[in-house]
Design a protein around this motif. Structure first.
Motif, PDB file in Angstrom:
ATOM      1  N   ASN A   9     -33.473 -71.195  11.941  1.00 28.61           N
ATOM      2  CA  ASN A   9     -34.215 -70.455  13.189  1.00 28.61           C
ATOM      3  C   ASN A   9     -33.524 -70.454  14.440  1.00 28.61           C
ATOM      4  OD1 ASN A   9     -36.581 -70.109  11.489  1.00 28.61           O
ATOM      5  ND2 ASN A   9     -37.034 -72.224  11.573  1.00 28.61           N
ATOM      6  N   PRO A  10     -32.431 -69.886  14.464  1.00 27.83           N
ATOM      7  CA  PRO A  10     -31.635 -69.808  15.800  1.00 27.83           C
ATOM      8  C   PRO A  10     -32.193 -69.318  16.989  1.00 27.83           C
ATOM      9  CG  PRO A  10     -30.974 -68.087  14.173  1.00 27.83           C
ATOM     10  CD  PRO A  10     -31.799 -69.006  13.551  1.00 27.83           C
ATOM     11  N   TYR A  11     -32.107 -69.704  18.081  1.00 33.34           N
ATOM     12  CA  TYR A  11     -32.686 -69.066  19.278  1.00 33.34           C
ATOM     13  C   TYR A  11     -32.025 -67.858  19.698  1.00 33.34           C
ATOM     14  CZ  TYR A  11     -33.679 -68.515  24.322  1.00 33.34           C
ATOM     15  OH  TYR A  11     -33.882 -68.006  25.623  1.00 33.34           O
ATOM     16  N   GLN A  12     -32.621 -66.610  19.762  1.00 34.60           N
ATOM     17  CA  GLN A  12     -31.843 -65.336  19.646  1.00 34.60           C
ATOM     18  C   GLN A  12     -32.532 -64.540  20.815  1.00 34.60           C
ATOM     19  OE1 GLN A  12     -30.295 -63.152  16.318  1.00 34.60           O
ATOM     20  NE2 GLN A  12     -31.269 -61.308  17.081  1.00 34.60           N
ATOM     21  N   PRO A  13     -32.216 -64.948  22.217  1.00 40.15           N
ATOM     22  CA  PRO A  13     -32.947 -63.962  23.048  1.00 40.15           C
ATOM     23  C   PRO A  13     -32.566 -62.752  23.399  1.00 40.15           C
ATOM     24  CG  PRO A  13     -31.069 -65.458  24.149  1.00 40.15           C
ATOM     25  CD  PRO A  13     -31.100 -65.688  22.616  1.00 40.15           C
ATOM     26  N   PHE A  14     -31.393 -62.181  22.983  1.00 40.34           N
ATOM     27  CA  PHE A  14     -31.130 -61.033  23.019  1.00 40.34           C
ATOM     28  C   PHE A  14     -30.491 -60.315  21.812  1.00 40.34           C
ATOM     29  CE2 PHE A  14     -30.666 -62.502  27.285  1.00 40.34           C
ATOM     30  CZ  PHE A  14     -31.318 -61.558  28.092  1.00 40.34           C
ATOM     31  N   SER A  15     -30.579 -59.016  21.602  1.00 42.96           N
ATOM     32  CA  SER A  15     -29.801 -58.308  20.481  1.00 42.96           C
ATOM     33  C   SER A  15     -29.136 -57.086  21.356  1.00 42.96           C
ATOM     34  CB  SER A  15     -30.781 -57.982  19.315  1.00 42.96           C
ATOM     35  OG  SER A  15     -31.749 -57.052  19.700  1.00 42.96           O
ATOM     36  N   VAL A  16     -28.158 -56.393  20.780  1.00 41.80           N
ATOM     37  CA  VAL A  16     -27.607 -55.307  21.407  1.00 41.80           C
ATOM     38  C   VAL A  16     -27.219 -54.378  20.185  1.00 41.80           C
ATOM     39  CG1 VAL A  16     -26.614 -56.232  23.457  1.00 41.80           C
ATOM     40  CG2 VAL A  16     -25.262 -56.367  21.534  1.00 41.80           C
ATOM     41  N   GLN A  17     -26.844 -53.062  20.227  1.00 46.29           N
ATOM     42  CA  GLN A  17     -26.871 -51.992  19.360  1.00 46.29           C
ATOM     43  C   GLN A  17     -25.268 -51.920  18.863  1.00 46.29           C
ATOM     44  OE1 GLN A  17     -27.023 -51.479  22.639  1.00 46.29           O
ATOM     45  NE2 GLN A  17     -26.040 -49.718  23.288  1.00 46.29           N
ATOM     46  N   ASP A  18     -24.413 -52.536  19.343  1.00 48.28           N
ATOM     47  CA  ASP A  18     -23.034 -52.514  18.926  1.00 48.28           C
ATOM     48  C   ASP A  18     -22.236 -53.639  19.484  1.00 48.28           C
ATOM     49  OD1 ASP A  18     -21.130 -51.897  21.281  1.00 48.28           O
ATOM     50  OD2 ASP A  18     -23.029 -50.577  21.769  1.00 48.28           O
ATOM     51  N   SER A  19     -21.028 -53.618  18.730  1.00 45.87           N
ATOM     52  CA  SER A  19     -20.211 -54.907  18.862  1.00 45.87           C
ATOM     53  C   SER A  19     -19.491 -54.768  20.208  1.00 45.87           C
ATOM     54  CB  SER A  19     -18.982 -54.895  17.773  1.00 45.87           C
ATOM     55  OG  SER A  19     -19.758 -55.179  16.529  1.00 45.87           O
ATOM     56  N   PHE A  20     -19.222 -53.969  20.863  1.00 42.39           N
ATOM     57  CA  PHE A  20     -18.591 -53.767  22.038  1.00 42.39           C
ATOM     58  C   PHE A  20     -19.482 -54.420  23.256  1.00 42.39           C
ATOM     59  CE2 PHE A  20     -16.063 -50.878  19.368  1.00 42.39           C
ATOM     60  CZ  PHE A  20     -14.888 -50.956  19.850  1.00 42.39           C
ATOM     61  N   SER A  21     -20.380 -53.781  23.299  1.00 42.66           N
ATOM     62  CA  SER A  21     -21.688 -54.537  24.077  1.00 42.66           C
ATOM     63  C   SER A  21     -21.831 -56.009  23.871  1.00 42.66           C
ATOM     64  CB  SER A  21     -22.924 -53.835  23.974  1.00 42.66           C
ATOM     65  OG  SER A  21     -23.018 -52.484  24.081  1.00 42.66           O
ATOM     66  N   ALA A  22     -21.832 -56.434  22.505  1.00 46.39           N
ATOM     67  CA  ALA A  22     -21.982 -57.971  22.297  1.00 46.39           C
ATOM     68  C   ALA A  22     -20.551 -58.666  22.776  1.00 46.39           C
ATOM     69  CB  ALA A  22     -21.979 -58.049  20.782  1.00 46.39           C
ATOM     70  N   MET A  23     -19.515 -58.043  22.522  1.00 38.09           N
ATOM     71  CA  MET A  23     -18.402 -58.755  23.089  1.00 38.09           C
ATOM     72  C   MET A  23     -18.434 -58.964  24.892  1.00 38.09           C
ATOM     73  SD  MET A  23     -14.435 -57.579  22.845  1.00 38.09           S
ATOM     74  CE  MET A  23     -14.699 -56.161  23.855  1.00 38.09           C
ATOM     75  N   ASN A  24     -18.915 -57.994  25.597  1.00 37.55           N
ATOM     76  CA  ASN A  24     -19.001 -57.959  26.873  1.00 37.55           C
ATOM     77  C   ASN A  24     -20.080 -59.016  27.229  1.00 37.55           C
ATOM     78  OD1 ASN A  24     -18.131 -57.093  29.428  1.00 37.55           O
ATOM     79  ND2 ASN A  24     -20.058 -55.942  29.566  1.00 37.55           N
ATOM     80  N   MET A  25     -21.185 -59.104  26.688  1.00 35.96           N
ATOM     81  CA  MET A  25     -22.470 -59.933  26.795  1.00 35.96           C
ATOM     82  C   MET A  25     -21.829 -61.442  26.525  1.00 35.96           C
ATOM     83  SD  MET A  25     -25.870 -57.956  26.044  1.00 35.96           S
ATOM     84  CE  MET A  25     -26.948 -59.380  26.908  1.00 35.96           C
ATOM     85  N   VAL A  26     -21.117 -61.757  25.439  1.00 35.10           N
ATOM     86  CA  VAL A  26     -20.688 -63.042  25.230  1.00 35.10           C
ATOM     87  C   VAL A  26     -19.675 -63.500  26.166  1.00 35.10           C
ATOM     88  CG1 VAL A  26     -19.275 -64.320  23.559  1.00 35.10           C
ATOM     89  CG2 VAL A  26     -21.331 -62.839  22.792  1.00 35.10           C
ATOM     90  N   SER A  27     -18.828 -62.686  26.456  1.00 33.59           N
ATOM     91  CA  SER A  27     -17.518 -63.111  27.411  1.00 33.59           C
ATOM     92  C   SER A  27     -18.352 -63.533  28.692  1.00 33.59           C
ATOM     93  CB  SER A  27     -16.521 -61.947  27.679  1.00 33.59           C
ATOM     94  OG  SER A  27     -17.157 -60.902  28.171  1.00 33.59           O
TER      95      SER A  27
END
Length: 314
Positions: free
Chosen positions: A232-250
């Motif tokens: 049950n990880p805490y997942q406050p956000f999801s995005v549609q592609d890996s590039f958006s994910a990389m930017n948000m994580v960084s």
């Protein structure tokens, strides 16, 4: 269609049929064939009478093929190509021939494979154009009708009327920003499991369907779940592609699974740190899907060989 009808059939009707499949518009089909719109409509009426089916219905995006039209589409297209080959006795020559290809794929594939394809086309095939577009609902039908040449991605199921050729494999890796507070203390898997999680989806959750409603290509839209870490990880956000994910994580304290090649590029630039997953699942295969009727000397077969060559350099 009965035997008597076929014996007296005008083969030009099938040229009109195939062109309507590709253009989805009577006016544009007529322009390609050098016919008026009324002549195209007359030819379609004759073919409808011969086959005993409407063949096309009007939709929001133009003429849409009926299930019966899709049944005979590949046979009609292949027959016309065989006749053309018999008359011209020429094979596709990418060094001199003009041709435009359309490939449906995700942003990640365009990013890692696109440049390798481009450098080969520019060096060897000066009259060839390749247009990449995103994966979309309806691409199975466009692949059926010939308005789409290839789909590249990872798939759960592939209808038998298509061929699938594996190009490369990809695995996932956990990433978080380089200066994340957890990095100073040394990140273990328990700590990683407690961090806010960023979900990554690959697009529409629904399987691709044709206008007739039957299942088409069913693609894998998210493979991060196979790298599950913690309950049950805490997942406050999801995005549609890996590039958006990389930017948000960084730029946040979240973590996520990214494709390894993309993560390595980001890590080289100092944007993220990589953490190998425990008990990693097998790599995910990415492959190219074409119509089964595309012969070994066809333009699409050449495109596939080019993609295979490019994939070996990834």
């Amino acid at each position: 269609m009965n035997a008597v009808n076929f014996k007296t059939a005008d083969l030009n009707l099938f040229r009109v049929f195939v062109t309507l499949l590709e253009e989805k518009n009577a006016t544009r089909a007529g322009e390609r064939l050098g016919l008026s719109q009324s002549a195209v409509s007359h030819a379609l009426r004759r073919l409808r009478e011969m086959v005993g089916d409407d063949l096309f219905i009007r939709g929001q995006t133009g003429l849409r093929p009926t299930p019966r039209a899709l049944e005979i589409a590949d046979t009609a297209r292949t027959a016309l190509k065989l006749l053309e080959t018999a008359v011209t006795a020429q094979k596709f020559d990418p060094a001199v021939d003009h041709h435009t290809f359309t490939i449906a794929t995700g942003t990640y594939i365009s990013y890692v494979l696109g440049p390798l394809i481009a450098e080969r086309v520019l060096a060897r095939a000066p009259n060839i154009q390749i247009h990449f577009r995103g994966l979309y609902t309806g691409m199975t039908e466009d692949l059926d009708t010939g308005s789409l040449d290839m789909v590249i991605g990872c798939f759960e199921s592939i209808p038998g009327r298509f061929t699938h050729t594996r190009l490369f494999e990809e695995s996932g890796v956990w990433v978080l920003r380089k200066d994340h507070p957890a990095m100073a203390a040394g990140v273990d898997y328990d700590t990683l499991a407690r961090l806010p999680r960023l979900g990554v989806k690959g697009g529409d959750d629904d399987p691709d369907r044709t206008s007739a409603g039957h299942l088409g290509l069913r693609r894998i839209i998210s493979w991060g779940e196979s790298y599950a870490l913690g309950d049950n990880p805490y997942q406050p956000f999801s995005v549609q592609d890996s590039f958006s994910a990389m930017n948000m994580v960084s730029r946040s304290d979240m973590t996520c699974i990214l494709p390894r090649r993309l993560a390595e590029m980001a890590a080289t630039r100092g944007k993220v740190a990589m953490i190998e997953p425990p008990n990693a699942p097998p790599p995910t295969p990415f492959g190219a899907v074409l119509r089964a009727t595309d012969g070994p000397d066809s333009p699409n077969a050449w495109l596939l060989r080019l993609c295979q060559e490019a994939a070996r350099k990834i």
